[in-house]
Structure formats: C-alpha cells, structure tokens
Write a protein that holds these residues in place. Structure first.
Motif, mmCIF file in Angstrom:
data_model
loop_
_atom_site.group_PDB
_atom_site.id
_atom_site.type_symbol
_atom_site.label_atom_id
_atom_site.label_comp_id
_atom_site.label_asym_id
_atom_site.label_seq_id
_atom_site.Cartn_x
_atom_site.Cartn_y
_atom_site.Cartn_z
ATOM 1 N N UNK A 600 -28.443 -4.296 -12.965
ATOM 2 C CA UNK A 600 -28.218 -4.916 -11.656
ATOM 3 C C UNK A 600 -28.188 -6.443 -11.770
ATOM 4 N N UNK A 601 -29.111 -6.993 -12.539
ATOM 5 C CA UNK A 601 -29.146 -8.446 -12.705
ATOM 6 C C UNK A 601 -27.959 -8.933 -13.515
ATOM 7 N N UNK A 602 -27.539 -8.141 -14.495
ATOM 8 C CA UNK A 602 -26.351 -8.519 -15.267
ATOM 9 C C UNK A 602 -25.129 -8.541 -14.366
ATOM 10 N N UNK A 603 -25.101 -7.639 -13.382
ATOM 11 C CA UNK A 603 -23.998 -7.633 -12.428
ATOM 12 C C UNK A 603 -23.971 -8.894 -11.584
ATOM 13 N N UNK A 604 -25.113 -9.587 -11.455
ATOM 14 C CA UNK A 604 -25.168 -10.864 -10.735
ATOM 15 C C UNK A 604 -24.847 -12.030 -11.666
ATOM 16 N N UNK A 605 -24.404 -11.686 -12.886
ATOM 17 C CA UNK A 605 -24.047 -12.673 -13.910
ATOM 18 C C UNK A 605 -25.248 -13.562 -14.286
ATOM 19 N N UNK A 606 -26.428 -12.936 -14.360
ATOM 20 C CA UNK A 606 -27.623 -13.672 -14.768
ATOM 21 C C UNK A 606 -27.577 -13.980 -16.257
#
Length: 656
Positions: A600-606
């Motif tokens: 999920x956080x990777x989807x926010x480009x973290x």
C-alpha cells in the motif's frame, strides 16, 4: 648604537601552581546536557540522570570536575589514613618515659650515697605501684635527691595539665608551656567562672550580661570569639564529646591510667574536678553530640591527648562530610555540603569541585531544562531536547563529513531558494550576502564609534531552503532485543539527530516518530528519549506501517519517506479487533499482513530505506525480498554509524 639603558628581560612559562586554575572554565552546560541526555536515553529519569551527573562529575575541556563519589572516596581514604597511621596512647607513653627517667636519675643519685636514708629511699622506689598513675601519685610527697629526677617529675605534672586543657581549649598546650603557679590559678578561676555561667544557662537564666563579663575577663582563652553562651556551649561541647570519644576508643586499662594521672595535673586534683564538672554540664546542655562513639587507631604515631581529641574531631567532621556528600537523606541538596570543612580536610580543589557542581545544578535548573509532565514526573523540556539534539546532530554530521570528505553546511535546504530571512555569516557559508543588512550593520557599528568601514561581523547572508516538502516516518524497533543487544541508545540518538535536522534545516518537512514492539504507537520526541526498555515479545512492523501510512496520507503534497530501523523479523501483526497476534517463527499471516501494508505504501510512491541491525540471516533474507518488492534500499550500519546512515540517507532522498 643600542641604548645601554634598555635591558632585556627573560620570561619562563609553566603550569599555574597557585591553586585551582583561575582560567579554567567552571563547567560546560553542553557537556552536562549530553551526559544527562545519554543517561535518560538509557532509561534513567531526568532526576536520576541529574543525580548521577553530580555523583560522577564531569570532564571539562581543560580540567575535570570531580563528582560526589570521588570526593566521598577521598573522605573515606582520609579517615582510613588517620586511623591507620596514629595511635592514642602518646601521653601515656610520654609519662612512662619521663617516669623512667626520673626513677633512673634518682636511683643513680641514691647509689652514690652511703647512708641508711638512701637505702630507705631505694626501698620506697622499689615499692612503687606498677601502673604509672599509682606511681606518680605515690611520688607526690617524695623528697627528690636528684635535680634531674625532680625536673622530670614536674614535667609529668605539667604535661598532664597541658594535655587535659588542650583537649578542651584551642592552643592551650603551647600557651601553658612553662606555666607558673599564677598561670595555673588563672586557669582554675576561668573554669570556675565557666562552670557557673553554664550552670545558670542550664537553669534557663538570662546570661547575656554574665557572658559579656566572662569574655571580658577570660576572652583570651577563646580565640574563636563566640558571641553568646549558646555558641560557647556549642564550641566546648563539640570538643568535650570528641575527648569522650577518644577515651571510649582506648582500652579499659588505658582509661584507668589516664583517670589516675589526671588527678596529678599541675599537682592539684582540683583541675581534673573542674574539667569533669564542665564535661557533665556540657553533656546535659548538648545531649545530641556524639558522646558514645569511638574509633579504632592502630598506627605507629603516638598522639597526645589534645592531638588525639582533634583527631576524633576530624573523624566526626569526616563522617558528617561523607553523609553530606552521599546526599542520601530526604531533601538533600549540594548546598548542604560544608565547603569550609571540605577545604580544611581535603584541600581547596575539593571545595572548588563541590562549588562547581552546585553551580552546574543551579544553572541547569535556571535554564529550564526540566519540566513537569501531566503525571507529575520530571522530564526533559523542549529546550533541553533541542540542545541535546544539536549535540547529537553535530556528532552525526562530523561522522558524515569525515567519511565522505564533506563539511557541515548551514544551508536550510538543498535547492537554495531564498526564504526572505537572513543570518550572520559563519565560516564555510556559501550563500549570497544580504547587502542591505550588511551595510546597515556597518552603519550601526560606525555610529557607535567604530571607524572601520566594514567588518566581518557586519556580514549577513541570505537564508535558503528546499521548497519541496517531505513527509518522513521514522519507524524504530523497541522490542526487547534492541535493549539486550545494546541498540537502545543508538536508536534514540538517531531519532534525535533526524528530528533536530528536520526541525532546524527542513522546517517544512513533517516527521513522525513511530515505535513498534508488540504494538506500535506514534510518540513525541520527549517520550521516545525517556522511553524505558521493557521485556516485550513481538516486532509488529505491520502496525508501524499502518501508522506510517496514516501520516503520509495526511501530507498528500509531500514527498513520502519511510525509514525503518529494526533488528528482527516481523513476529506480530494487528488483528481487525485491535489485538496483536504474536508467533515465532513468524506466522504466514504476520508476513502476509506486513507485506500487504508495504504494498500500500509503495503504491503511494514512498521511498523506503531499511536499516538492518545485527547479523540474523533470516532477517537479512526477509529484508532483501521486501526491498526488492517495494524498490527500497537496505543499509547495514554499525551501531556507532546508525545515526549517520539515517541522516545521510534522508539528505540523499531530499536531494534526489
């Protein structure tokens, strides 16, 4: 031609030997805060950390301030030396030597006489008691044939009188050297007046006028210059109690000998009677003095009665000083330490160290470095945290600079865009000068009388900052293994350094500090710094990532940055009902939940960076898979280099 009147002077320089270095700084508040902060981060309360600093002392740039423990050790060493090197029977030994001299001289004189009277006298000497006290008493009426023997005997009487007076009155032994009968009579008169004064005072009478008359008549015997009867009683009671403790420290045989000999002081038993009356009155007036104590002296140096009494006084002072330095009684304060006694017993430097500690404690409190929390506990104030953060960040920047050949920069951001603010120029700054502010400073200085057109202190530079914001989530593992493996303090120092950097150089960034053990929680910096290690199973990275995601979503316009510091695999995750599920080895449910939150956080480009502590191969393999999945980086720092790695990674992320 050189002027012959001109003379060349040669100078020699060396260390200052006139006492404590007058140019040495009394203390460094920054060093003190670093030490207190380190203890707090290790789990001490601020109050305990302050007390520990006082006990440990402090290293200054030019000298060391000894702590209360060092001074206490010196007190006990002084006490041990006093008892180890001395013994109390010096007066008895001197009396025995003088008595032996008198008897030997008398027997020699009688041996040269051929008469019945000489033989009779020899029989008298042979029949003397074996103990010195009885022998001196029996010889009181003896008609000496030898002048040397008579002189030695009179010296015994004078010695006993002087020693007994020296026990109670300062310097009396020297003052009564070669005392005349008139001198002895003056002493007796003084003792009679003193006993009368104390008797009236004990009955509650107003002795103000009587005391004044007494001091006018006998003040020469009291160089301490007491101001009233109470002060006089305090002075005399302290010495009388020390004299009693000296007697308590002797054997029963030695006490009996002294009691017998005291009746022969100056050849008149009235002196001993007056002193006994004085001691009884003082004990009634000051029952709180230590009249029952004793000490064990086992050295080779014999002390006279006066000297031994002063040694007992010193022991009492050392005991009182040790109690003051221990600070173990309720309401103890460093100001309680008797600096005069410390100087007298341990030297001037000891008093300087104690005074410095007291000044340091007052300065720390004056600067507001502690505050009360809502629950009433004492904690580091925001000011203290900023100061501690400055110190930690400075250490981290020095590590980065030495490793990469870089230097510290005071630029607020990487893009170098002007903020509209200015600040004084410092060595190493590369920002543009603020011409209006620089010229204004120069004019103001010249208006004050300085004729120079421009000085380096006039220069101000334009402050810049990075306009791109970042939302940073620092996730730190607080499971028990972090404490057990010595990773607790480096973790806290890392959080301090990053918080200080963001709050001073990247003020637009938003930092969230998140701890995770069995559960995770967002904490303030002060809470994290004061967090105590506790045994708790579980490394709930899943819960920490949930909180990190909440923080990033609150800052949708900011660059998302997630920094994870951990030393173990995820062994716990949060169930829908809010309970933590723990299992070891890690449950597939825990791994699935953790990886799902990472996605999920990777989807926010973290931007992810994982700082892996320790050498657990299972953890290394898991982190490799996770980093590949989310496009993150893995760093395996040493404990000393953890802070530098986290700060450097954050700066690198900001630049890119």
């Amino acid at each position: 031609m050189a002027d012959p009147r001109r003379r060349r002077f040669r100078y020699a320089y060396g260390p200052y030997t006139g006492g404590p270095d007058p140019l040495a700084p009394p203390f460094d508040i920054r060093v003190a805060m670093d030490e207190i902060g380190r203890d707090v981060m290790e789990g001490s309360s601020p109050r305990q950390a302050m007390q520990e600093l006082m006990r440990r002392g402090m290293e200054n740039p030019r000298n060391r301030t000894r702590g209360l423990d060092d001074l206490t050790r010196e007190v006990w060493q002084r006490r041990r030396d006093l008892q180890r090197d001395n013994r109390l029977d010096g007066t008895l030994q001197e009396v025995r030597e003088l008595l032996q001299r008198a008897l030997s001289s008398e027997r020699e004189a009688l041996g040269n006489e051929d008469s019945d009277d000489a033989r009779f006298r020899e029989m008298q000497l042979d029949a003397l008691p074996n103990d010195p006290g009885g022998a001196v008493r029996e010889l009181g009426e003896y008609d000496w044939r030898s002048a040397d023997a008579r002189e030695a005997y009179e010296e015994i009487r004078d010695l006993l009188g002087r020693e007994m007076l020296d026990q109670r009155f300062e310097g009396m032994k020297q003052a009564m050297q070669n005392a005349t009968p008139e001198d002895v009579e003056r002493i007796r008169a003084m003792l009679d007046d003193l006993n009368a004064l104390l008797a009236n005072h004990a009955q509650g009478q107003d002795t103000t006028e009587q005391f004044s008359e007494f001091m006018q008549k006998h003040g020469e015997f009291f160089p301490e210059n007491p101001q009233n009867t109470d002060e006089l009683a305090d002075l005399l009671a302290a010495r009388a109690a020390a004299a009693q403790r000296m007697l308590n420290s002797m054997s029963a045989e030695q006490r009996a000998e002294l009691a017998e000999l005291s009746q022969q002081a100056f050849g008149d038993p009235r002196l001993a009677q007056s002193l006994a009356q004085l001691d009884a009155q003082l004990q009634g007036l000051r029952p709180g003095e230590d009249w029952e104590g004793s000490g064990r002296f086992r050295g080779d140096n014999p002390m006279g009665m006066g000297e031994a009494t002063r040694a007992m006084e010193q022991l009492g002072q050392l005991d009182a000083l040790a109690e003051q330095l221990a600070q173990s009684y309720p309401g103890a304060r460093i100001e309680d330490i008797d600096l005069d006694a410390l100087t007298e017993l341990l030297g001037e430097q000891a008093a300087v160290d104690a005074r410095t500690l007291a000044q340091l404690e007052r300065e720390l409190q004056r600067q507001g470095l502690f505050e009360r929390a809502a629950d009433g506990t004492l904690q580091l104030s925001p000011k203290a945290l900023r100061r501690l953060g400055q110190s930690v960040l400075s250490d981290v920047v020095n590590q980065i600079s030495s490793r990469r050949g870089e230097r510290e920069t005071r630029r607020s951001g990487a893009a170098g865009e002007a903020t509209g603010a200015t600040r004084p120029w410092a060595f190493g700054d590369t920002e543009a000068w603020s011409v209006p502010r620089t010229l204004l400073n120069a004019q103001l200085r010249k208006a004050g009388g300085d004729p120079r057109n421009l000085d380096v202190t006039d220069v101000e530079v334009v402050e810049t900052e990075q306009r791109t914001r970042a939302a940073v989530a620092l996730l730190v593992d607080t499971s028990w293994s972090m404490v057990a493996e010595g990773r607790w303090v480096p973790m806290k120092r890392t959080a301090l350094a990053l918080h200080q950097l963001i709050s001073t150089r990247f003020r637009g960034d938003d930092l969230a500090l998140i701890t995770f053990g069995r559960h995770a929680q967002s904490v303030e910096l002060g809470e994290l710094v004061g967090l105590e290690g506790a045994y708790a199973q579980g490394t709930n990275l899943h819960h920490a990532l949930l909180l990190a995601g909440r923080h990033l979503r609150r800052n949708p316009d900011a660059l998302p940055v997630v920094l994870v510091v951990t030393d173990g695999e995820p062994t716990a995750h949060l169930e829908p009902d809010g309970e933590a599920y723990f299992d070891y080895p890690p449950s597939p449910y825990t791994l699935r939940a953790t990886v799902g939150e990472l996605d999920k956080l990777a989807g926010m480009k973290a931007n992810f960076t994982f700082f892996v502590l320790g050498e657990d191969p299972r953890l290394a393999a898991f982190m490799d898979d996770v980093a590949k999945r989310c496009g993150g980086r893995i760093v395996t720092p040493t404990l000393d280099g953890l802070g530098a790695e986290v700060v450097a990674d954050y700066l690198k992320t900001r630049r890119t």
